[in-house]
Design a protein around this motif. Structure first.
Motif, mmCIF file in Angstrom:
data_model
loop_
_atom_site.group_PDB
_atom_site.id
_atom_site.type_symbol
_atom_site.label_atom_id
_atom_site.label_comp_id
_atom_site.label_asym_id
_atom_site.label_seq_id
_atom_site.Cartn_x
_atom_site.Cartn_y
_atom_site.Cartn_z
ATOM 1 N N ASN A 33 -9.884 6.911 9.067
ATOM 2 C CA ASN A 33 -10.528 7.718 9.627
ATOM 3 C C ASN A 33 -11.320 8.560 8.899
ATOM 4 O O ASN A 33 -12.482 9.020 9.225
ATOM 5 C CB ASN A 33 -9.664 8.297 10.659
ATOM 6 N N ILE A 34 -10.941 8.971 7.780
ATOM 7 C CA ILE A 34 -11.764 9.962 6.782
ATOM 8 C C ILE A 34 -12.525 9.218 6.136
ATOM 9 O O ILE A 34 -13.793 9.576 5.614
ATOM 10 C CB ILE A 34 -10.635 10.849 6.279
ATOM 11 N N LEU A 35 -12.227 7.982 5.374
ATOM 12 C CA LEU A 35 -12.988 7.773 4.191
ATOM 13 C C LEU A 35 -13.527 6.287 4.634
ATOM 14 O O LEU A 35 -14.607 6.003 3.994
ATOM 15 C CB LEU A 35 -12.055 7.278 3.189
ATOM 16 N N ASN A 36 -13.202 5.509 5.528
ATOM 17 C CA ASN A 36 -13.592 4.237 6.113
ATOM 18 C C ASN A 36 -13.898 3.184 4.703
ATOM 19 O O ASN A 36 -15.207 2.743 4.473
ATOM 20 C CB ASN A 36 -15.150 4.632 6.661
ATOM 21 N N PRO A 37 -12.909 2.896 4.088
ATOM 22 C CA PRO A 37 -13.149 2.011 2.921
ATOM 23 C C PRO A 37 -13.378 0.670 3.273
ATOM 24 O O PRO A 37 -13.089 0.035 4.379
ATOM 25 C CB PRO A 37 -11.850 2.310 2.248
ATOM 26 N N GLU A 38 -13.776 -0.095 2.578
ATOM 27 C CA GLU A 38 -14.086 -1.524 2.557
ATOM 28 C C GLU A 38 -12.718 -2.476 2.617
ATOM 29 O O GLU A 38 -12.411 -3.493 2.987
ATOM 30 C CB GLU A 38 -15.141 -2.162 1.542
ATOM 31 N N ILE A 39 -11.702 -1.722 1.719
ATOM 32 C CA ILE A 39 -10.652 -2.494 1.238
ATOM 33 C C ILE A 39 -9.586 -1.584 0.949
ATOM 34 O O ILE A 39 -9.518 -0.644 0.093
ATOM 35 C CB ILE A 39 -10.681 -3.834 -0.072
ATOM 36 N N ILE A 40 -8.280 -1.860 1.359
ATOM 37 C CA ILE A 40 -7.014 -1.115 0.893
ATOM 38 C C ILE A 40 -6.085 -2.434 0.013
ATOM 39 O O ILE A 40 -5.888 -3.464 0.321
ATOM 40 C CB ILE A 40 -6.146 -1.056 2.022
ATOM 41 N N ILE A 41 -5.889 -1.743 -1.112
ATOM 42 C CA ILE A 41 -5.192 -2.483 -2.122
ATOM 43 C C ILE A 41 -3.768 -1.852 -2.452
ATOM 44 O O ILE A 41 -3.591 -0.721 -2.740
ATOM 45 C CB ILE A 41 -6.011 -2.688 -3.424
ATOM 46 N N PHE A 42 -2.849 -2.634 -2.268
ATOM 47 C CA PHE A 42 -1.492 -2.539 -2.372
ATOM 48 C C PHE A 42 -0.878 -2.850 -3.724
ATOM 49 O O PHE A 42 -1.206 -3.869 -4.140
ATOM 50 C CB PHE A 42 -0.582 -3.025 -1.276
ATOM 51 N N SER A 43 -0.460 -1.953 -4.510
ATOM 52 C CA SER A 43 0.255 -2.085 -5.562
ATOM 53 C C SER A 43 1.594 -1.398 -6.024
ATOM 54 O O SER A 43 1.815 -0.630 -5.066
ATOM 55 C CB SER A 43 -0.795 -1.970 -6.806
ATOM 56 N N GLY A 44 2.239 -1.572 -6.982
ATOM 57 C CA GLY A 44 3.598 -1.060 -7.205
ATOM 58 C C GLY A 44 4.610 -2.176 -6.917
ATOM 59 O O GLY A 44 4.487 -3.173 -6.340
ATOM 60 N N GLY A 45 5.834 -1.496 -7.248
ATOM 61 C CA GLY A 45 7.012 -2.419 -6.978
ATOM 62 C C GLY A 45 7.391 -2.805 -5.565
ATOM 63 O O GLY A 45 7.631 -3.925 -5.279
ATOM 64 N N VAL A 46 7.143 -1.870 -4.509
ATOM 65 C CA VAL A 46 7.492 -2.243 -3.144
ATOM 66 C C VAL A 46 6.272 -3.265 -2.965
ATOM 67 O O VAL A 46 6.697 -3.863 -1.892
ATOM 68 C CB VAL A 46 7.430 -0.717 -2.490
ATOM 69 N N ALA A 47 5.195 -3.000 -3.271
ATOM 70 C CA ALA A 47 4.221 -4.095 -2.748
ATOM 71 C C ALA A 47 4.445 -5.622 -3.105
ATOM 72 O O ALA A 47 3.816 -6.423 -2.447
ATOM 73 C CB ALA A 47 2.728 -3.624 -3.435
ATOM 74 N N ARG A 48 5.321 -5.818 -4.023
ATOM 75 C CA ARG A 48 5.627 -7.122 -4.240
ATOM 76 C C ARG A 48 6.524 -7.568 -3.088
ATOM 77 O O ARG A 48 7.025 -8.913 -3.004
ATOM 78 C CB ARG A 48 6.632 -7.113 -5.490
ATOM 79 N N ALA A 49 6.929 -6.820 -2.166
ATOM 80 C CA ALA A 49 7.346 -7.514 -0.975
ATOM 81 C C ALA A 49 6.494 -8.514 -0.212
ATOM 82 O O ALA A 49 7.056 -9.221 0.620
ATOM 83 C CB ALA A 49 7.872 -6.284 0.161
#
Length: 319
Positions: free
Chosen positions: A254-270
């Motif tokens: 709602n604040i930034l209106n990005p084109e893409i969200i990228i998950f990274s890090g250890g938990v993102a391996r789920a």
């Protein structure tokens, strides 16, 4: 050919590598941070290790164009670490000045999460997007924000401290001093805490059996693995996690209106179980127009994210 150095300084280890102009890591090395010995000791050993890589690669110091360094904490003007929370070097630590003095090379310093985001923009899942948010999920959680191709730093280098938006005023006390921060829920620490809380109330489940009744040994992957296998007890914990994550991401959309969200890090391996859970809940918190063309992805740089992100800080000047 010019070469660039990327240095990722963590609380326990320092990872570093030499990259070519294409952003490929040609050689890398890890050393202990040992920050209690002092900043000059740590930075001196970093430069010694870099020199060993230079020799091993068969190039000279003159071939190194510049050094990028990633470090936890807010960084001002790619130079001063305002709060060196994980180290004993004091606040307003002049990291750039010290490394330039030791190495004789141009140096730029950035917050580690922001540099992971920049690395994904140049070399990973964020290629081709001008407006992206990279969210590393590990012991904590933060957001590296790229708008119009540039890192959002903020007045004091604290932009992107997404883990410290308050989502429950009656929640857990956070290490930052606030109560109910997103990080106390949406992190490895948060999901482990919730798993332990539920196990204390209910021991008749596959999760308790998996850890042989040793609640203190519980890890985030235990919960995600069983949830992916269809275990109801763990699926409920993951749903709880993803609901809070969707609330936090909704604020960002709602604040930034990005084109893409990228998950990274250890938990993102789920993997997809995380992504599907967030998507299921996101419409409760985000404006519909912010989701119409929104893409999701997982980071592509993995264990090299810190090195490539740090190098991207100095290489970005040439892009």
């Amino acid at each position: 050919m010019s070469y660039f150095v990327g240095v990722d300084i963590g609380g326990t280890n320092v990872e570093m590598g030499i990259l070519n102009e294409l952003g490929e890591i040609l050689i890398k090395k890890s050393i202990k941070t040992d920050s209690k010995k002092g900043a000059e000791d740590t930075f001196g050993r970093i430069w010694t290790a870099i020199n060993s890589l230079i020799t091993e690669l068969g190039i000279t110091k003159d071939d190194i164009k510049s050094i990028g360094m990633g470090i936890p904490g807010p960084v001002l003007n790619n130079s001063v670490v305002k709060i060196a929370a994980n180290f004993s070097w004091g606040d307003n630590f002049p990291a750039k000045e010290l490394m330039e003095k030791i190495s004789g090379k141009p140096v730029k310093v950035g917050n580690d999460v922001k540099l992971i985001a920049l690395g994904e923009t140049l070399f990973g899942a964020g290629r081709g997007y001008k407006n992206s948010i990279t969210i590393p999920i590990g012991t904590g959680i933060a957001a590296g924000i790229i708008i119009n191709g540039a890192i959002v730093e903020g007045a004091d280098g604290a932009a992107g401290e997404f883990g410290h938006v308050v989502v429950n005023k009656q929640g857990y006390k956070c290490g930052c001093g606030l109560t109910g921060c997103l990080e106390t829920y949406c992190s490895a620490t948060g999901i482990i805490r919730e798993g332990k809380r539920r196990l204390a109330e209910n021991k008749e489940n596959a999760l308790y059996r998996r850890i042989n009744g040793s609640i203190d040994s519980l890890e985030a992957r235990d919960i995600f693995d069983l949830a992916k296998a269809g275990d109801k007890f763990c699926m409920d914990i993951v749903d709880w996690f993803c609901e809070y994550m969707a609330e936090g991401i909704g604020m960002l959309l709602n604040i930034l209106n990005p084109e893409i969200i990228i998950f990274s890090g250890g938990v993102a391996r789920a993997g997809d179980i995380l992504l599907d859970g967030v998507k299921k809940n996101l419409a409760k918190y985000a404006l519909g127009m912010t989701m119409e063309n929104l893409k999701f992805a997982f980071g592509e740089l993995n264990e090299e994210a810190g090195i490539k992100g740090a190098a991207a800080l100095v290489m970005n000047e040439n892009k």
